[in-house]
Design an enzyme around this catalytic site. Structure first.
Site, PDB file in Angstrom:
ATOM      1  N   CYS A 157       0.813  -1.233   0.000  1.00 43.07           N
ATOM      2  CA  CYS A 157       0.000   0.000   0.000  1.00 43.07           C
ATOM      3  C   CYS A 157       0.844   1.280   0.000  1.00 43.07           C
ATOM      4  O   CYS A 157       0.552   2.219  -0.750  1.00 43.07           O
ATOM      5  CB  CYS A 157      -0.945   0.000   1.202  1.00 43.07           C
ATOM      6  SG  CYS A 157      -0.197  -0.658   2.715  1.00 43.07           S
ATOM      7  N   HIS A 209      -3.220   6.265   4.554  1.00 42.78           N
ATOM      8  CA  HIS A 209      -1.798   6.454   4.885  1.00 42.78           C
ATOM      9  C   HIS A 209      -1.347   7.836   4.398  1.00 42.78           C
ATOM     10  O   HIS A 209      -1.697   8.255   3.284  1.00 42.78           O
ATOM     11  CB  HIS A 209      -0.919   5.448   4.133  1.00 42.78           C
ATOM     12  CG  HIS A 209      -1.040   4.023   4.579  1.00 42.78           C
ATOM     13  ND1 HIS A 209      -1.781   3.603   5.657  1.00 42.78           N
ATOM     14  CD2 HIS A 209      -0.448   2.901   4.080  1.00 42.78           C
ATOM     15  CE1 HIS A 209      -1.654   2.282   5.793  1.00 42.78           C
ATOM     16  NE2 HIS A 209      -0.853   1.831   4.837  1.00 42.78           N
TER      17      HIS A 209
END
Ligand code: 25A
Ligand code: L14
Length: 340
Positions: free
Chosen positions: A133, A246
């Site tokens: 990710c 994130h």
């Protein structure tokens, strides 16, 4: 001519990513002829919803993939190592979200906005790997800049949400936060320390060189996806008490002279990117805005005044969607369109 449609399986269907994979297949109208939901024995018999239908979860077994065209895996590295070869042997193409196969030279590692051509190599093992990710959102933002100014070095620090670790970690942050607010005992199970109201400089396991495996994934996967091993990459990955999305502080040094305006204009036209960069109006990327959508948000674009050709920026994306499920379904779309 009838439109193509595919028998699809999701392995890890009850997990944080597997659940979102099913949502993405539905939202993006992927041509699904049938959907098979697979997980461990623990979840067999539970139901998942797909297009208004309840589908029973079945236990993942070696022979689960007979008659399946495409399998999306997100059930951990051990499960992928063991079961992906069985799926491939039965003629199914595996798109794997774990780290198990990413650095295998016979397995393509694909971000559709960056190296869609690599999908063609799926024929070697019947497996395509979905990148980490943190790597995906960074490379979506940096690849267009690299093609124009040639990036020599990347220094990145991440601020990673707990959802990357799965559903148990989401519950851990929730339960610890509630316990703290009510002055109750805080329990921990998933992370080695309390994550509520804290930050942990520790994602995945520590390696011999003092880095974590998550940090080294960002180095090696960036080289493989950008097809350029000359780029220096150094990473520090931090877990923060955020549920979804994130953040990454990214510093780059380029070979060619670069300016913040040039970077902004390249990113305004880059696939999968949205520039959110108006500090005078307090506009910059944040996890609460990135969550629930598929673009990689980039802002705080400014000159690194300590070097000749340097830029700093802040990059945020939904780690479960673009960082995992959406990217995997986009790969399936390329497969379906061009190869199957
Ligand atoms: O870093 P990696 O290896 O690449 O991992 C990436 C993702 O994999 C999962 C985790 O997602 C992470 O985001 N994962 C990583 N390590 C794992 C591990 N040791 C791991 N999963 C299990 N064990 P996640 O936790 O949100 O979702 C995991 C999904 O994978 C299914 N799964 C696990 N082992 C499997 C398997 N499927 C088939 N065969 C196997 N051997 C898992 O299904 C889920 O869909 P499940 O049935 O095992 O879990 C359903 C629900 O149960 C909760 N739960 C998890 N662990 C426990 C548990 N309940 C009781 N006891 C537990 N020990 C979860 O909340 C889940 O919703
Ligand atoms: O895909 O946040 O390699 O704990 C493994 C660790 C995903 C994130 C991967 C985490 C990562 C995960």
């Amino acid at each position: 001519m009838t439109a193509k449609a595919f028998h699809v399986a999701v392995a890890g269907a009850t997990g944080a990513v597997g659940d979102q994979m099913i949502r993405c297949l539905e939202e993006r109208k992927f041509p699904v002829k049938s959907l098979k939901a697979l997980a461990s024995k623990r979840s067999a018999g539970r139901m998942v919803r797909f297009k208004g239908e309840a589908i029973p979860v079945e236990e993942l077994k070696e022979d689960s993939f007979k008659g399946i065209d495409i399998a999306l895996f997100s059930a951990g590295g051990g499960t992928s190592t063991r079961f992906a070869p069985h799926a491939a042997k039965d003629g199914c193409v595996v798109i794997d979200n774990s780290s198990a196969w990413r650095m295998d030279p016979d397995v393509p590692l694909v971000i559709p906005e960056v190296n869609p051509h690599a999908v063609a190599d799926y024929t070697r093992k019947g497996i395509i790997a979905n990148p980490n990710c943190s790597t995906i959102q960074m490379v979506v933002a940096l690849n267009p800049i690299h093609r124009r100014f040639r990036i020599k070095r990347i220094v990145v620090s991440t601020y990673q949400a707990v959802s990357g670790t799965g559903n148990k970690a989401i519950h851990e942050l929730f339960d610890q936060t509630r316990a703290m607010i009510h002055f109750l005992d805080v329990k921990r199970e998933v992370y080695p320390h309390r994550i509520a109201f804290n930050c942990l400089p520790h994602i995945d396991v520590f390696l011999e060189n003092g880095y974590t495996k998550e940090e080294m994934k960002m180095v090696h996967e960036t080289h493989k996806i950008m097809e350029d091993r000359s780029i220096g990459v150094t990473a520090t990955t931090i877990r923060v008490p955020v549920f979804f999305g994130h953040g990454e502080s990214v510093n780059i040094e380029t070979a060619e002279p670069v300016s913040p305006d040039a970077v902004r204009s390249i990113l305004q036209n880059a696939p999968g990117v949205k520039v959110v960069d108006d500090p005078s109006q307090n506009r910059y990327p944040m996890p609460i805005d990135a969550a629930g959508q598929d673009l990689t948000l980039v802002g705080r674009i400014r000159k690194d005044e300590s070097i000749e050709n340097g830029i700093n920026m802040w990059v945020v994306a939904d780690n479960i969607r673009k960082g995992a499920a959406t990217n995997a379904v986009q790969i399936a779309e390329i497969l379906a369109d061009k190869y199957l």
